[in-house]
Design a protein around this motif. Sequence first.
Motif, PDB file in Angstrom:
ATOM      1  N   ASP A 190      -4.154  71.835 -22.189  1.00  0.00           N
ATOM      2  CA  ASP A 190      -4.697  72.420 -20.968  1.00  0.00           C
ATOM      3  C   ASP A 190      -4.060  73.779 -20.671  1.00  0.00           C
ATOM      4  O   ASP A 190      -2.926  74.062 -21.071  1.00  0.00           O
ATOM      5  N   ARG A 236      -3.301  74.905 -17.682  1.00  0.00           N
ATOM      6  CA  ARG A 236      -2.501  74.887 -16.472  1.00  0.00           C
ATOM      7  C   ARG A 236      -1.531  73.711 -16.466  1.00  0.00           C
ATOM      8  O   ARG A 236      -1.838  72.645 -16.985  1.00  0.00           O
ATOM      9  N   ASP A 270       0.400  71.074 -13.990  1.00  0.00           N
ATOM     10  CA  ASP A 270       0.253  70.486 -12.659  1.00  0.00           C
ATOM     11  C   ASP A 270       1.518  70.777 -11.851  1.00  0.00           C
ATOM     12  O   ASP A 270       2.608  70.315 -12.207  1.00  0.00           O
ATOM     13  N   ILE A 298       1.665  68.828 -18.197  1.00  0.00           N
ATOM     14  CA  ILE A 298       0.442  69.473 -18.671  1.00  0.00           C
ATOM     15  C   ILE A 298      -0.394  68.421 -19.392  1.00  0.00           C
ATOM     16  O   ILE A 298       0.142  67.516 -20.052  1.00  0.00           O
TER      17      ILE A 298
END
Length: 365
Positions: free
Chosen positions: A241, A243, A245, A251
């Motif tokens: 991903d 981004r 969290d 991630i």
Amino acid sequence: MRLAPGFRAACFRASCALVVVLAVAACSKGEERQQGGGGDRPVPVTIQAAALRPWNDTVQALGNVKARESVTVTAKVSETVQRVHFDSGDVVAAGAPLITLTGQVQQASLEQAQATAKEAESLYQRQTELAAQQLIARSALDTQRATRDAARARVAQMAADLDNRVIRAPFSGVLGIRQVSPGSLVTPGTPIATLDDTARVYVDFPVPETLLANIAVGQRVSGTSAAYPGRAFEGQVSTVDARVDPATRAITVRGDFANGDRALRPGMLVQITLERPQRQALLIPEIAVVQVGNDSFVYRVKPDSTVERADVKIGTRREGLAEIVEGLKAGDRVVIDGTGKLRAGSKVAEGGNKPAAAAKDGANG
């Protein structure tokens, strides 16, 4: 001869003291024999040298199965179901008809539009010939062309409207439980059935952001499910991903798994093991590590066959092996079996049966 009471008491106390001294001496000798600390008799142990070997760190996580493609099939128009072409759980190909809605009005409108378009086309062809002979104005031909094009558009519109009465599978997959029957009235958004492409599935799982630098597309992952004890599913990392969290500081990593028998289903919980890139690590059998509170140590064998305590820092553990990060170097000989009988300074001799974990480790080395 009768002894004085004071003399008898003194003799009794002396006898008790002698008994205590003899008992303490016997216990000390017994403990010495058990610990091998003061005698010449060495303690039989199993010894193995720490060695650098290829090592794969692993990351454990829980992941959720997701279909490669997933959709809830719905109607686009309000109409009555005329025919259902599938049963719950069917495997269908892309474009396969699922239900047919009543469409007599649309069929009639399509035929009318086709007739109008045919007439407009014929009139346009005649006027084209007349315009070529300069018998009609050019503007009249342009008007007829517009009429013909409008008739064609009307036909396309009615055909699309009629086609909306046949709801088809947007992709190949497995259908869920059927939600409609012949005669049901459906409206836009009415669920007909779920459709999932599960020939391959994704498993999304969180990984701490501290390991982000060691995760890359293509790394091998394996998964197990409580629904299939003893079975392992093999896959690889397909996406990391973009981004992290901010709440969990993790991630999301997506694993891609082949699922030819469709054993993995969307929503299942899978225990994921992610293998990090291979590297060289200093390894010893895990049973050699003695844990006392928060301290970890091993018994290192010195050249004179006595042992010393070596405090170590443990990295990762797997399959009966422990990675030594600090405290040992390659070639150091450590006691892997018999540590319970030792203390610093004990004399040892190699003997006895080699533990299974150590034997396996030695074979892999």
